[in-house]
Design an enzyme around this catalytic site. Structure first.
Site, PDB file in Angstrom:
ATOM      1  N   GLN A 276      14.737 -49.280 142.281  1.00 51.58           N
ATOM      2  CA  GLN A 276      15.802 -49.475 141.439  1.00 51.58           C
ATOM      3  C   GLN A 276      16.303 -50.621 141.819  1.00 51.58           C
ATOM      4  OE1 GLN A 276      16.082 -47.441 138.834  1.00 51.58           O
ATOM      5  NE2 GLN A 276      15.010 -45.643 139.377  1.00 51.58           N
ATOM      6  N   ASN A 313      13.053 -42.236 146.208  1.00 46.78           N
ATOM      7  CA  ASN A 313      14.331 -42.508 145.986  1.00 46.78           C
ATOM      8  C   ASN A 313      15.190 -41.248 145.517  1.00 46.78           C
ATOM      9  OD1 ASN A 313      16.710 -44.346 145.261  1.00 46.78           O
ATOM     10  ND2 ASN A 313      16.218 -43.954 143.275  1.00 46.78           N
ATOM     11  N   GLU A 329       3.374 -39.350 142.608  1.00 43.28           N
ATOM     12  CA  GLU A 329       3.581 -40.607 142.606  1.00 43.28           C
ATOM     13  C   GLU A 329       1.944 -41.234 142.519  1.00 43.28           C
ATOM     14  OE1 GLU A 329       5.691 -43.350 141.839  1.00 43.28           O
ATOM     15  OE2 GLU A 329       3.902 -44.692 141.970  1.00 43.28           O
ATOM     16  N   ASP A 383      10.739 -39.360 135.810  1.00 45.87           N
ATOM     17  CA  ASP A 383      11.181 -40.810 135.667  1.00 45.87           C
ATOM     18  C   ASP A 383      10.246 -41.558 135.496  1.00 45.87           C
ATOM     19  OD1 ASP A 383      12.626 -43.123 136.120  1.00 45.87           O
ATOM     20  OD2 ASP A 383      13.228 -42.839 138.299  1.00 45.87           O
ATOM     21  N   CYS A 410      14.512 -45.396 131.315  1.00 51.06           N
ATOM     22  CA  CYS A 410      15.185 -46.708 131.041  1.00 51.06           C
ATOM     23  C   CYS A 410      14.627 -47.094 129.869  1.00 51.06           C
ATOM     24  CB  CYS A 410      14.394 -47.434 132.338  1.00 51.06           C
ATOM     25  SG  CYS A 410      12.720 -47.388 132.116  1.00 51.06           S
TER      26      CYS A 410
HETATM   27  C1  LIG Z   1      10.863 -45.751 136.810  1.00 45.95           C
HETATM   28  S1  LIG Z   1       9.895 -45.646 138.383  1.00 45.95           S
HETATM   29  C2  LIG Z   1      10.617 -44.423 138.992  1.00 45.95           C
HETATM   30  C3  LIG Z   1      10.395 -44.130 140.708  1.00 45.95           C
HETATM   31  C4  LIG Z   1      11.203 -43.289 141.392  1.00 45.95           C
HETATM   32  N1  LIG Z   1      11.781 -42.085 140.799  1.00 45.95           N
HETATM   33  C5  LIG Z   1      12.832 -44.197 141.595  1.00 45.95           C
HETATM   34  O1  LIG Z   1      13.758 -43.838 141.464  1.00 45.95           O
HETATM   35  O2  LIG Z   1      12.801 -45.285 142.304  1.00 45.95           O
HETATM   36  C6  LIG Z   1       8.391 -44.894 137.800  1.00 45.95           C
HETATM   37  C7  LIG Z   1       7.166 -44.578 138.878  1.00 45.95           C
HETATM   38  O3  LIG Z   1       6.166 -43.945 138.318  1.00 45.95           O
HETATM   39  C8  LIG Z   1       4.884 -44.550 138.829  1.00 45.95           C
HETATM   40  N2  LIG Z   1       3.763 -44.161 137.798  1.00 45.95           N
HETATM   41  C9  LIG Z   1       3.838 -44.705 136.539  1.00 45.95           C
HETATM   42  N3  LIG Z   1       2.728 -44.331 135.953  1.00 45.95           N
HETATM   43  C10 LIG Z   1       2.452 -43.120 136.594  1.00 45.95           C
HETATM   44  C11 LIG Z   1       1.534 -41.837 136.445  1.00 45.95           C
HETATM   45  N4  LIG Z   1       0.538 -42.001 135.364  1.00 45.95           N
HETATM   46  N5  LIG Z   1       1.504 -41.197 137.239  1.00 45.95           N
HETATM   47  C12 LIG Z   1       2.042 -41.171 138.384  1.00 45.95           C
HETATM   48  N6  LIG Z   1       2.979 -42.159 138.783  1.00 45.95           N
HETATM   49  C13 LIG Z   1       3.086 -43.076 137.975  1.00 45.95           C
HETATM   50  C14 LIG Z   1       5.229 -45.830 139.226  1.00 45.95           C
HETATM   51  O4  LIG Z   1       4.304 -46.533 140.206  1.00 45.95           O
HETATM   52  C15 LIG Z   1       6.580 -46.148 139.737  1.00 45.95           C
HETATM   53  O5  LIG Z   1       6.720 -45.656 141.112  1.00 45.95           O
END
Ligand SMILES: C[S@@+](CC[C@H](N)C(=O)[O-])C[C@H]1O[C@@H](n2cnc3c(N)ncnc32)[C@H](O)[C@@H]1O
Length: 452
Positions: A276, A313, A329, A383, A410
């Site tokens: 973030q 996080n 993740e 998320d 977001c």
């Molecule tokens: C918006 S970030 C949120 C991270 C965390 N919740 C935070 O607050 O820092 C989205 C996360 O989803 C992961 N991601 C994206 N597509 C995904 C999928 N299909 N399966 C698993 N993880 C995924 C990305 O690598 C990223 O770390």
């Protein structure tokens, strides 16, 4: 009613901001013998402005224009602080007061949900950023070599790089890094690259250089450029990380300084993993997520599933209060950081799983909670990236049938699309906005849903 004064001109009042930060007014246009109302989108117009605009384009039912003159400025119009505003594409709302930015972002979350027929239970309040300026700890910086180094951000709606002397969005250490790059001597004649720069806890910068993006023959010169930049500016730069052929080689001091603090915990991260970016306001995000999940106390005895967990996080602060957390993740490096973060913070009840969320949920449904990695979770945190949930995730989620979902979004547009599918099985109980990105059109929304 604002009128199209003559062909190609529009005069009227700006009523709101679009999710892309454009001022929106209403034009009356003549089509097929009828007078029709059409939205007109105008960059750098503030809600409440009365303007004269040139209509430059029309796509389907939408008109697009440019300000010709501000006839009556809105009380919400403010003087931009940055000399690069309106040229550099790094931000687009410096001309709107901060209170109005928050109000408009709340309206956008509600607008997109309502447009999909999803009723929200409350007016959407958007909590302000803890820092108004210099809040971003992670940023992409565009670089072009042309016998010197041009470093900055892309122009609005263009690939051209604007070399910036300052920036009010990124952390001061990143502004310093950009200046150092712009001042550095080089004879590299051509080539373009985007580096990712992050700030560590002690203020030093890590620069990830994706050498793979360059032709093989120009890589050594770019490597030398950054090694020299580091050697001359060790007070600003902590590490340079060169990514090439699937490997990342670190040049410089030990990486231990890439950490941030949230909820009384220390999180380590890498330049290539998601964080973030507004670290100070992440504290508000985590606190709000905890308040929503544990609001009814029941979750404290539960297993919570944290999907799209990143480096933990949200997972780790939740684990401090829940019976257990399973964090899923897809990025392997983020998972490794998550495991290290759990150890570092003494969290023993969080399990990190490296898997696409799609595959994890499919297995969860198939194993129906009989496997220790696939427990029956009654609360799920989601998320996802800006694109929102995939169809496969949505389908499996409805089969899992958890009692509560906390959706951290977001992007109000994809959030509304996903709520449209989910709200047949889940009622929206709470919606809170958080402004992680002042002066830009982005907004974060936390939505608590409960099974009907
Ligand atoms: C918006 S970030 C949120 C991270 C965390 N919740 C935070 O607050 O820092 C989205 C996360 O989803 C992961 N991601 C994206 N597509 C995904 C999928 N299909 N399966 C698993 N993880 C995924 C990305 O690598 C990223 O770390």
């Amino acid at each position: 009613m604002p009128m199209a004064r003559e062909s190609g001109a529009w005069e009227g009042k700006i009523e709101s901001l679009s999710n892309e930060g454009l001022g929106v007014g209403t034009a009356l246009v003549q089509e097929g013998g009828k007078t029709l109302r059409r939205p007109v989108f105008i960059p750098f117009a503030a809600p409440g402005d009365v303007i004269l605009a040139n209509v430059t384009d029309q796509k389907r039912k939408y008109l697009f224009g440019e300000i010709d003159a501000v006839l009556k400025p809105s009380p919400q119009r403010t003087e931009p602080v940055c000399p690069h505003f309106m040229v550099c594409g790094g931000c687009n709302l410096q001309h709107v007061s901060y209170e109005e930015q928050l109000r408009q972002k709340g309206k956008q979350i509600a607008y997109f949900a309502q447009r999909k027929g999803v009723q929200l239970p409350e007016e959407v309040r958007v909590l302000p950023s803890k820092e108004r300026h210099h809040y971003r700890w992670r940023s992409r910086i565009a670089i072009r070599f042309e016998g010197r180094c041009i470093a900055g951000f892309r122009k609005h709606q263009s690939n051209e790089i604007v070399p910036v002397s300052t920036c009010f969005i990124v952390h001061q250490s990143l502004v310093e890094l950009i200046s150092l790059m712009n001042e550095a001597q080089t004879d590299i004649a051509s080539g373009e690259i985007e580096v990712v720069a992050v700030v560590g806890q002690r203020g030093k910068v890590g620069v990830l250089v994706p050498l793979d993006a360059l032709a093989r023959e120009s890589r050594q010169a770019v490597r030398d450029f950054f090694e020299q930049l580091y050697a001359r500016n060790r007070q600003v730069i902590g590490n340079v990380l060169f990514a090439e052929d699937g490997q990342t080689r670190t040049y410089g001091q030990v990486q231990e300084h890439f950490t941030y603090e949230t909820a009384g915990m220390t999180f380590s991260f890498l330049p290539e993993t998601f964080i973030q970016a507004n670290v100070a306001t992440n504290e508000v995000l985590v606190a709000t997520a905890l308040e929503l999940i544990f609001g009814e106390a029941l979750a404290e005895r539960e297993v919570v599933l944290d999907l799209y967990a990143g480096i933990g996080n949200l997972s780790l602060p939740i684990a401090k209060r829940a019976r257990a957390v399973v964090a899923v993740e897809g990025n392997e490096q983020a998972v490794q950081q998550g495991i290290a973060n759990a150890l570092r913070n003494g969290v023993k009840n969080a399990t990190f799983i490296h898997s696409p969320v799609e595959r994890y949920l499919r297995e969860l449904v198939r194993k129906k909670g009989t496997h220790p990695h696939y427990p029956a979770a009654s609360s799920i945190v989601l998320d996802p990236p800006r694109t929102g949930l995939t169809e496969a995730v949505m389908r499996e989620l409805l089969h899992v049938g958890a009692r509560r979902l906390l959706y951290v979004s977001c992007n109000p547009v994809t959030l509304a699309d996903d709520l449209f599918v989910l709200h047949k099985a889940y009622a929206v109980r709470r919606v809170i906005g958080i402004d992680m990105f002042p002066d830009t059109s982005h907004v974060e929304a936390l939505v608590l849903l409960e099974k009907r």
